[in-house]
Structure formats: C-alpha cells, structure tokens
Design a protein around this motif. Sequence first.
Motif, PDB file in Angstrom:
ATOM      1  N   LEU A  71     -14.019   6.238  16.001  1.00 56.51           N
ATOM      2  CA  LEU A  71     -13.133   7.388  15.801  1.00 56.51           C
ATOM      3  C   LEU A  71     -12.418   7.339  14.451  1.00 56.51           C
ATOM      4  O   LEU A  71     -12.459   8.329  13.705  1.00 56.51           O
ATOM      5  N   PRO A  72     -11.781   6.226  14.073  1.00 60.00           N
ATOM      6  CA  PRO A  72     -11.132   6.213  12.753  1.00 60.00           C
ATOM      7  C   PRO A  72     -12.110   6.392  11.593  1.00 60.00           C
ATOM      8  O   PRO A  72     -11.783   7.044  10.599  1.00 60.00           O
ATOM      9  N   ILE A  73     -13.314   5.827  11.726  1.00 57.72           N
ATOM     10  CA  ILE A  73     -14.311   6.005  10.657  1.00 57.72           C
ATOM     11  C   ILE A  73     -14.694   7.479  10.543  1.00 57.72           C
ATOM     12  O   ILE A  73     -14.760   8.040   9.443  1.00 57.72           O
ATOM     13  N   SER A  74     -14.920   8.136  11.684  1.00 55.05           N
ATOM     14  CA  SER A  74     -15.286   9.561  11.678  1.00 55.05           C
ATOM     15  C   SER A  74     -14.191  10.395  11.026  1.00 55.05           C
ATOM     16  O   SER A  74     -14.466  11.287  10.208  1.00 55.05           O
ATOM     17  N   LEU A  75     -12.951  10.115  11.386  1.00 52.30           N
ATOM     18  CA  LEU A  75     -11.818  10.865  10.822  1.00 52.30           C
ATOM     19  C   LEU A  75     -11.679  10.618   9.320  1.00 52.30           C
ATOM     20  O   LEU A  75     -11.396  11.546   8.552  1.00 52.30           O
ATOM     21  N   CYS A  76     -11.871   9.374   8.903  1.00 56.26           N
ATOM     22  CA  CYS A  76     -11.778   9.041   7.461  1.00 56.26           C
ATOM     23  C   CYS A  76     -12.852   9.775   6.670  1.00 56.26           C
ATOM     24  O   CYS A  76     -12.580  10.336   5.595  1.00 56.26           O
ATOM     25  N   ARG A  77     -14.073   9.787   7.209  1.00 59.69           N
ATOM     26  CA  ARG A  77     -15.171  10.450   6.503  1.00 59.69           C
ATOM     27  C   ARG A  77     -14.925  11.960   6.413  1.00 59.69           C
ATOM     28  O   ARG A  77     -15.177  12.588   5.383  1.00 59.69           O
ATOM     29  N   LEU A  78     -14.411  12.545   7.491  1.00 62.75           N
ATOM     30  CA  LEU A  78     -14.128  13.980   7.507  1.00 62.75           C
ATOM     31  C   LEU A  78     -13.017  14.320   6.512  1.00 62.75           C
ATOM     32  O   LEU A  78     -13.156  15.263   5.704  1.00 62.75           O
ATOM     33  N   ALA A  79     -11.937  13.553   6.529  1.00 61.85           N
ATOM     34  CA  ALA A  79     -10.806  13.812   5.632  1.00 61.85           C
ATOM     35  C   ALA A  79     -11.213  13.642   4.165  1.00 61.85           C
ATOM     36  O   ALA A  79     -10.770  14.394   3.291  1.00 61.85           O
ATOM     37  N   GLU A  80     -12.089  12.659   3.900  1.00 60.83           N
ATOM     38  CA  GLU A  80     -12.543  12.424   2.522  1.00 60.83           C
ATOM     39  C   GLU A  80     -13.282  13.645   1.966  1.00 60.83           C
ATOM     40  O   GLU A  80     -13.040  14.074   0.834  1.00 60.83           O
ATOM     41  N   VAL A  81     -14.172  14.227   2.776  1.00 57.16           N
ATOM     42  CA  VAL A  81     -14.903  15.421   2.345  1.00 57.16           C
ATOM     43  C   VAL A  81     -13.941  16.589   2.123  1.00 57.16           C
ATOM     44  O   VAL A  81     -14.075  17.359   1.164  1.00 57.16           O
TER      45      VAL A  81
END
Length: 517
Positions: A71-81
């Motif tokens: 979950l944190p990895i998914s959120l980090c990747r989404l926020a980065e984009v």
Amino acid sequence: MFSRPTTVVLSAILPGLLLVPPALCAPIDDWNAIILAGSNHKFEGKYNLASQSFTKAVSFAEKQKLPDKCLPISLCRLAEVELITNDVKEADSHFERITNLIKTQKNTNKLDPQVNFWGAGLADAYESNHRAETRELCLKHACYLKTLVYGANHRECTDCLSKLADYYIDNGQTDKALKILSFREALMIKIFGKSADRFGDMLNDLALKCEKEHKNEQAKQLELAVINIAPTNIGSINAGLPAFYSFLGMNTLAEGKSAESKEYFQKAMRACRKIKGSLRKQWACKYLALLPASICPEKSEQKKLRLAQREYEQLLAINKAIPTTPDLQYDVYSKLAEVLFTQDVLQGTATQMPHVIECFKACIAIAQLPTSSYKNALPDLYTRLGCCQFYLHNFSDANKSFIKALELETDKKGYHTASVLFWWGDVLEHIKKSRLAAEKFNIAFEQASALPPAKRGTLLADLLQKAAIAAQEHGDQRKAQQLFKQSSVEIQLQKQLNTKLGPDFYHRMCSTGSKIQ
C-alpha cells in the motif's frame, strides 16, 4: 525413473494443481504486474495511464491481504506521477496517509527497504517540483519525508533544509530562513560536532551571494545575524567584524542610505582597532578578501561606477587600518583603477586618470615586495601605467614605463613582449609620432607572426587591421584591401581556436581578456 506407485500418485495430484486459478495462487504477482505496467507508462511519458495503473494498485492493495509494503509503495508511486504532472493538490491528498504508514511500519520494525526507496523517490519528486504557488509546501514535504526515510542526521535532510531556507531568502522571508538554518546547524552539530565558525561562515556566504544578486535587504538581515554571533564567538568570526560592518556599509550605500552607511563604516574602523596579534589579523584578512568580489559595477552606468568607486575607497581605508596583507590591498587597488578608468572612457575625459596612475603605482609597489604573489603582473602593470601617463602627456614617464615593462618580460620573443610593443605603438600613434609607432608595430608584427596561432591571440589580426587602416589613409586601397582580408582570415582562425588572448583591439572576438584603450 519413478516406481509405478509414485507415478500413479503424481498423476492423480497434478491435474488438480493445474486447475487452480493463478490469481488465487499469488495476488502479489497481480499487484507486481499492475505496478510494472504503471512504471512502463511513466517511462514512456504516458502519465495519465501511469496514474490509472497506480490508482488500481492502491485499490488492489487495500482489498487484498498483501504484504505491508504494497500500500505505501502504491501510494508513493501514484503521488510521484501526480507531482510530475504538477497535480500537487492531488498528490498532497495522499501525503498524510503515506507518512503515517511509514511511521507505523518503522515503529513496529516492519518497514520494508522498498518502502524506504520509493519514499525517498517521492521526497525527490517534491523537492524537484518548482511550481511557484506550491514550492514552499513541496519543500516542506520533501524535508519531512527525507527525515522519515533517512533520519534527521543525514545529509539528504540537511541539504533539503538548505533549499527551503534558500526559498525563504529568495522570497524575502529572511526571518523564516534563519530559523530553518539554525535548526539545520543543530543537526550538523550532531553529525560533525561543534564548529565555532561554521554557522557564521555559512550566513556570511549567503549574505555575499544575496548582495551579488541585488537582494540587498536579505543580505543585510543575514549579515546582521552574523554580527549577532560575533561577540560570543571563540573562533575567527569575532575577528571578521571589520569586514561584516564594511559589508553593511557597502550594502546601505547601494540603497542610497548615506548616513547609515557612514555609521557602519565607522563601526568597521573601530573594530579594526581591536584586531591585535598575527592570528586575528589573518582571520580579519580572510573575511575582507571576500568583499571586493561582491562589488559588481555595471560598466555602462556612471552612477553605478561612482558607487563602486566609493565602495572600493572605503575598503582600502579599512584594509590600511588593520593593516591587511599587501596582496589583499593589491586586489582592491586594481579593481578601483579599472572603475576609475572606465568612468573616463564613458565621459571621454581624463579626469580620473591621475587617480588611476596612483592605483597602478600602488599595485606596482606591492607586486615588487619579496613576498608578493603578483610579481608576474609587473610587465602588464607598467604597460597600463605607460598608457595612462601618455593620456596625461607625461611622455617621458610613459616611455620609461614601457621600457621597464619590456625589461621585466622574461620571454623577449613571446606574446606578452609583443603586446607591450603593440600598446606602446598605439599610444605613440595617438600623439602623431607615426615613425616611432611604426617601429613598435613592425617589431610586434615580426614577433606575432613567428608565434604559433594558439599562442598569439588577436595580436597578428589587430596589427594587420592597423596596417590596413594606415594604408587606407595613405590612399593605397589595394594594399588596404589585402591587409583587411588577411586580418579577417586571422580572426576567423582565432575564433576557431576559441582564443582567450587579446588584445582584441577592434572588439571582433568579444574577448573576456582585459583591454587598455
């Protein structure tokens, strides 16, 4: 290979295994596939598709019983984009959730290195977002994330804090910048230990930088902060007070605050009297040596040139009051001479020329000292002095200066010797001593012609140009055209070589080398 009973058992089990749906076997593989698709879209610049993939990854991680990292990895990747596409508001909607997840997993010793990696990537994305209206927010979030990921005592964190302080300085919020920098210094103490001068030196460097960038009020506030540190300082900062007060004198003079400027220079003079002992003088010189570079006169504006003149003259007075090293005074004298000379050029007068001559004589006296690092500058100084003396019709003294310049040149057939002859010929030409000028030009031409192209600068091209103009004035148009063409060819050669050697007398190279005219 197998005995019959074993073969029967395997044949009974394998069909059942093959019928199990893959998605039910490993949901983590599905999540990895979604993340990989998003990464590919991001790499290809298809940010909308990447955002959709990472949003799907977030939803999948929430619904499935996946490892804590997902979950944190998914959120980090989404926020980065979202940050890449400047959708800061949308990225910010995930920030609190991301940081809470990282803190929780960190406190329970469940933080996966991959979460740290993508948390660092998100921090970099925040730091790299320069959208004006959200720049402060992005830098704050970058600092906070880096603290979570790396720990407060890491260089990534201190560097990010410096950028936040720079943002506040650039936007005129120096008080906030000073608070950030003080906090940063507290971290630096934990990393490297205490340093008596580190914080004060950093503030002084920032003040000098702001002054160069014409951020005068920020520069003033930063330097006042340095002065507040100085009284209790046990290192070199305390001995820097003459320089710090001089800086404020220059700063307020540029703002047109003459009375305040005078007061600061008086404080600088009083501070000079307290500098005792060779070590403290050495420290005082260290800070005074930084000041001449902060004076950046606009060479096409008389008003700014006069301001620079006053600043250099004040610096000379301070340097003499300590007294500083002769080489430091040389630097100020040479810059003052240039400013005074440029004023005369712009006005078409020789009003400042006596003062220019005084400056060059002072430079020569310093360069002649046994410990001077400017000995190699003596031929050039005498050449400049000779040119100035010719302007004031002191022909006898001028000729002596040119002779001295030639005597001091170690390479009698080299570029510098030919340059002295060029300038000597030029001033002789100005006072209608055509025969003597021609003698100098001919010797200079012979020497320049013998030099390799890379070692002769524009000397040969300038001499050919002068000869062409002389032929034109004497009515020999054919010869003039030949010489002009040769000069043009030589200039093109020097441009290909990207020469930094002058004299570039006709401004065809836009050389950064100094020119006497």
